[in-house]
Design a protein around this motif. Structure first.
Motif, mmCIF file in Angstrom:
data_model
loop_
_atom_site.group_PDB
_atom_site.id
_atom_site.type_symbol
_atom_site.label_atom_id
_atom_site.label_comp_id
_atom_site.label_asym_id
_atom_site.label_seq_id
_atom_site.Cartn_x
_atom_site.Cartn_y
_atom_site.Cartn_z
ATOM 1 N N GLN A 33 0.829 -1.203 0.000
ATOM 2 C CA GLN A 33 0.000 0.000 0.000
ATOM 3 C C GLN A 33 0.868 1.259 0.000
ATOM 4 N N PHE A 34 1.930 1.247 0.792
ATOM 5 C CA PHE A 34 2.831 2.398 0.881
ATOM 6 C C PHE A 34 3.540 2.652 -0.454
ATOM 7 N N VAL A 35 4.060 1.600 -1.066
ATOM 8 C CA VAL A 35 4.753 1.744 -2.345
ATOM 9 C C VAL A 35 3.770 2.207 -3.418
ATOM 10 N N ASN A 36 2.560 1.674 -3.402
ATOM 11 C CA ASN A 36 1.547 2.113 -4.367
ATOM 12 C C ASN A 36 1.200 3.588 -4.192
ATOM 13 N N LEU A 37 1.133 4.050 -2.956
ATOM 14 C CA LEU A 37 0.871 5.464 -2.693
ATOM 15 C C LEU A 37 1.965 6.340 -3.306
ATOM 16 N N LEU A 38 3.219 5.958 -3.097
ATOM 17 C CA LEU A 38 4.333 6.703 -3.677
ATOM 18 C C LEU A 38 4.287 6.635 -5.209
ATOM 19 N N LEU A 39 3.967 5.474 -5.734
ATOM 20 C CA LEU A 39 3.891 5.289 -7.183
ATOM 21 C C LEU A 39 2.809 6.188 -7.788
ATOM 22 N N GLU A 40 1.668 6.263 -7.151
ATOM 23 C CA GLU A 40 0.600 7.139 -7.633
ATOM 24 C C GLU A 40 1.048 8.601 -7.621
ATOM 25 N N TYR A 41 1.685 9.005 -6.536
ATOM 26 C CA TYR A 41 2.128 10.397 -6.422
ATOM 27 C C TYR A 41 3.125 10.744 -7.527
ATOM 28 N N PHE A 42 4.154 9.916 -7.687
ATOM 29 C CA PHE A 42 5.194 10.227 -8.668
ATOM 30 C C PHE A 42 4.708 10.069 -10.109
ATOM 31 N N THR A 43 3.685 9.262 -10.318
ATOM 32 C CA THR A 43 3.065 9.195 -11.642
ATOM 33 C C THR A 43 2.345 10.509 -11.949
ATOM 34 N N GLU A 44 1.617 11.018 -10.952
ATOM 35 C CA GLU A 44 0.892 12.283 -11.139
ATOM 36 C C GLU A 44 1.828 13.453 -11.453
ATOM 37 N N VAL A 45 2.994 13.473 -10.806
ATOM 38 C CA VAL A 45 3.923 14.586 -11.029
ATOM 39 C C VAL A 45 4.938 14.261 -12.124
ATOM 40 N N GLU A 46 4.728 13.119 -12.788
ATOM 41 C CA GLU A 46 5.520 12.701 -13.944
ATOM 42 C C GLU A 46 7.015 12.548 -13.659
ATOM 43 N N HIS A 47 7.318 11.927 -12.530
ATOM 44 C CA HIS A 47 8.703 11.557 -12.217
ATOM 45 C C HIS A 47 8.851 10.068 -12.514
ATOM 46 N N TYR A 48 8.972 9.782 -13.794
ATOM 47 C CA TYR A 48 8.912 8.394 -14.244
ATOM 48 C C TYR A 48 10.134 7.568 -13.866
ATOM 49 N N GLU A 49 11.283 8.194 -13.670
ATOM 50 C CA GLU A 49 12.454 7.437 -13.218
ATOM 51 C C GLU A 49 12.211 6.902 -11.808
ATOM 52 N N LYS A 50 11.585 7.712 -10.971
ATOM 53 C CA LYS A 50 11.240 7.261 -9.619
ATOM 54 C C LYS A 50 10.198 6.146 -9.702
ATOM 55 N N CYS A 51 9.242 6.298 -10.605
ATOM 56 C CA CYS A 51 8.219 5.273 -10.789
ATOM 57 C C CYS A 51 8.850 3.931 -11.160
ATOM 58 N N ALA A 52 9.843 3.957 -12.017
ATOM 59 C CA ALA A 52 10.500 2.720 -12.445
ATOM 60 C C ALA A 52 11.128 2.006 -11.254
ATOM 61 N N LYS A 53 11.784 2.751 -10.375
ATOM 62 C CA LYS A 53 12.385 2.137 -9.184
ATOM 63 C C LYS A 53 11.314 1.602 -8.247
ATOM 64 N N LEU A 54 10.223 2.336 -8.112
ATOM 65 C CA LEU A 54 9.136 1.895 -7.242
ATOM 66 C C LEU A 54 8.470 0.635 -7.779
ATOM 67 N N VAL A 55 8.330 0.534 -9.092
ATOM 68 C CA VAL A 55 7.763 -0.678 -9.695
ATOM 69 C C VAL A 55 8.672 -1.875 -9.403
ATOM 70 N N THR A 56 9.975 -1.664 -9.456
ATOM 71 C CA THR A 56 10.927 -2.733 -9.136
ATOM 72 C C THR A 56 10.754 -3.179 -7.683
ATOM 73 N N ILE A 57 10.600 -2.229 -6.788
ATOM 74 C CA ILE A 57 10.388 -2.556 -5.366
ATOM 75 C C ILE A 57 9.081 -3.317 -5.200
ATOM 76 N N LEU A 58 8.035 -2.873 -5.881
ATOM 77 C CA LEU A 58 6.731 -3.522 -5.800
ATOM 78 C C LEU A 58 6.799 -4.953 -6.307
ATOM 79 N N LYS A 59 7.501 -5.171 -7.414
ATOM 80 C CA LYS A 59 7.669 -6.531 -7.941
ATOM 81 C C LYS A 59 8.428 -7.409 -6.949
ATOM 82 N N GLY A 60 9.428 -6.821 -6.284
ATOM 83 C CA GLY A 60 10.165 -7.563 -5.269
ATOM 84 C C GLY A 60 9.269 -7.969 -4.112
ATOM 85 N N LEU A 61 8.374 -7.087 -3.714
ATOM 86 C CA LEU A 61 7.421 -7.413 -2.648
ATOM 87 C C LEU A 61 6.472 -8.521 -3.088
#
Length: 79
Positions: A33-61
């Protein structure tokens, strides 16, 4: 000052540190839930490099959860 941005950026920086480890207070569901919250935020502000790292963390979880959920049966059948 935009406090939401500051909190999100700080959380992201902590989460992506090499030596970061989740504490036991965060169960699997809370982590996702926490990683998804961050992913939503950074998607909205279009920080896609951060999104890519967060997706990697989410896949690891997700992989960690799959590994925990698997059960192994050992022994022999006595037929």
């Amino acid at each position: 000052m935009n406090y939401e941005k500051k909190v999100m950026v700080n959380a992201y920086e902590i989460l992506t540190k090499k030596d970061f480890e989740w504490t036991y207070e965060f169960n699997h569901s809370m982590r996702v839930q926490f990683v998804n919250l961050l992913l939503e935020y950074f998607t909205e502000v279009e920080h896609y490099e951060k999104c890519a790292k967060l997706v990697t963390i989410l896949k690891g979880l997700e992989n960690m959860n799959e590994n925990i959920s698997e059960t192994t049966t050992t022994g022999s059948d006595n037929n």
